[in-house]
Design a protein around this motif. Sequence first.
Motif, short mmCIF file in Angstrom:
data_model
loop_
_atom_site.label_atom_id
_atom_site.label_comp_id
_atom_site.label_asym_id
_atom_site.label_seq_id
_atom_site.Cartn_x
_atom_site.Cartn_y
_atom_site.Cartn_z
N UNK A 58 0.85 -1.20 0.00
CA UNK A 58 0.00 0.00 0.00
C UNK A 58 0.88 1.25 0.00
N UNK A 59 1.49 1.55 -1.14
CA UNK A 59 2.46 2.64 -1.19
C UNK A 59 1.89 4.00 -0.79
N UNK A 60 0.63 4.26 -1.07
CA UNK A 60 0.06 5.56 -0.74
C UNK A 60 0.00 5.81 0.76
N UNK A 61 -0.48 4.85 1.54
CA UNK A 61 -0.55 5.06 2.97
C UNK A 61 0.84 4.96 3.61
N UNK A 62 1.71 4.13 3.06
CA UNK A 62 3.07 4.03 3.59
C UNK A 62 3.83 5.33 3.37
N UNK A 63 3.57 5.99 2.27
CA UNK A 63 4.25 7.24 1.95
C UNK A 63 4.07 8.28 3.05
N UNK A 64 2.87 8.37 3.60
CA UNK A 64 2.59 9.33 4.67
C UNK A 64 3.43 9.03 5.91
N UNK A 65 3.50 7.77 6.29
CA UNK A 65 4.26 7.38 7.48
C UNK A 65 5.75 7.57 7.24
N UNK A 66 6.23 7.21 6.08
CA UNK A 66 7.66 7.37 5.77
C UNK A 66 8.02 8.85 5.79
N UNK A 67 7.14 9.71 5.30
CA UNK A 67 7.37 11.15 5.37
C UNK A 67 7.54 11.64 6.80
N UNK A 68 6.72 11.10 7.70
CA UNK A 68 6.85 11.46 9.13
C UNK A 68 8.16 10.96 9.71
N UNK A 69 8.57 9.76 9.31
CA UNK A 69 9.82 9.20 9.83
C UNK A 69 11.01 10.03 9.38
N UNK A 70 10.96 10.60 8.19
CA UNK A 70 12.06 11.42 7.69
C UNK A 70 12.23 12.71 8.49
N UNK A 71 11.20 13.12 9.20
CA UNK A 71 11.26 14.32 10.03
C UNK A 71 11.38 14.01 11.52
N UNK A 72 11.55 12.76 11.85
CA UNK A 72 11.61 12.30 13.24
C UNK A 72 12.83 12.89 13.94
N UNK A 73 12.75 13.04 15.24
CA UNK A 73 13.87 13.61 16.00
C UNK A 73 14.98 12.61 16.30
N UNK A 74 14.78 11.36 15.98
CA UNK A 74 15.76 10.32 16.27
C UNK A 74 16.47 9.92 14.98
N UNK A 75 17.81 10.02 14.99
CA UNK A 75 18.59 9.76 13.78
C UNK A 75 18.31 8.38 13.17
N UNK A 76 18.25 7.34 13.98
CA UNK A 76 18.06 5.99 13.44
C UNK A 76 16.73 5.86 12.70
N UNK A 77 15.70 6.45 13.22
CA UNK A 77 14.40 6.36 12.55
C UNK A 77 14.44 7.12 11.23
N UNK A 78 15.12 8.25 11.19
CA UNK A 78 15.29 8.97 9.91
C UNK A 78 16.09 8.13 8.93
N UNK A 79 17.11 7.42 9.42
CA UNK A 79 17.92 6.56 8.55
C UNK A 79 17.08 5.43 7.97
N UNK A 80 16.22 4.83 8.78
CA UNK A 80 15.36 3.75 8.28
C UNK A 80 14.39 4.32 7.23
N UNK A 81 13.81 5.48 7.51
CA UNK A 81 12.92 6.11 6.54
C UNK A 81 13.61 6.39 5.23
N UNK A 82 14.84 6.87 5.28
CA UNK A 82 15.62 7.14 4.06
C UNK A 82 15.90 5.86 3.32
N UNK A 83 16.28 4.81 4.04
CA UNK A 83 16.55 3.52 3.42
C UNK A 83 15.34 3.00 2.65
N UNK A 84 14.18 3.06 3.28
CA UNK A 84 12.96 2.57 2.64
C UNK A 84 12.60 3.44 1.44
N UNK A 85 12.82 4.72 1.56
CA UNK A 85 12.50 5.64 0.47
C UNK A 85 13.32 5.33 -0.78
N UNK A 86 14.58 5.00 -0.63
CA UNK A 86 15.43 4.76 -1.79
C UNK A 86 15.45 3.29 -2.23
N UNK A 87 14.82 2.42 -1.46
CA UNK A 87 14.80 0.99 -1.82
C UNK A 87 13.74 0.68 -2.83
#
Length: 86
Positions: free
Chosen positions: A57-86
Amino acid sequence: IMAARVREVFGTPTRREYSHVFRPAVGEDSRSYGWRSAENRTVDGLRDVLLGWSDEDPDSARTVIGRLLRYDLQMIRRVGTYVLVS
């Protein structure tokens, strides 16, 4: 749930900004230390859930991944970036 677990493991002052020391790679990689099981399992779980969700479900996942990219914790931003480029 998985993001909350990652926050528990990587929420300490040292791990917050230096997550790459405790988990060098977000993907499956030999650089991820086998003896750091808490770090590895939580990151693997969050990464795998997000990858599966973005496949199904890429549309609903996109919203959550967008939030993860703005998260205050570096590791969560890294995971969001990884998923975005995968």
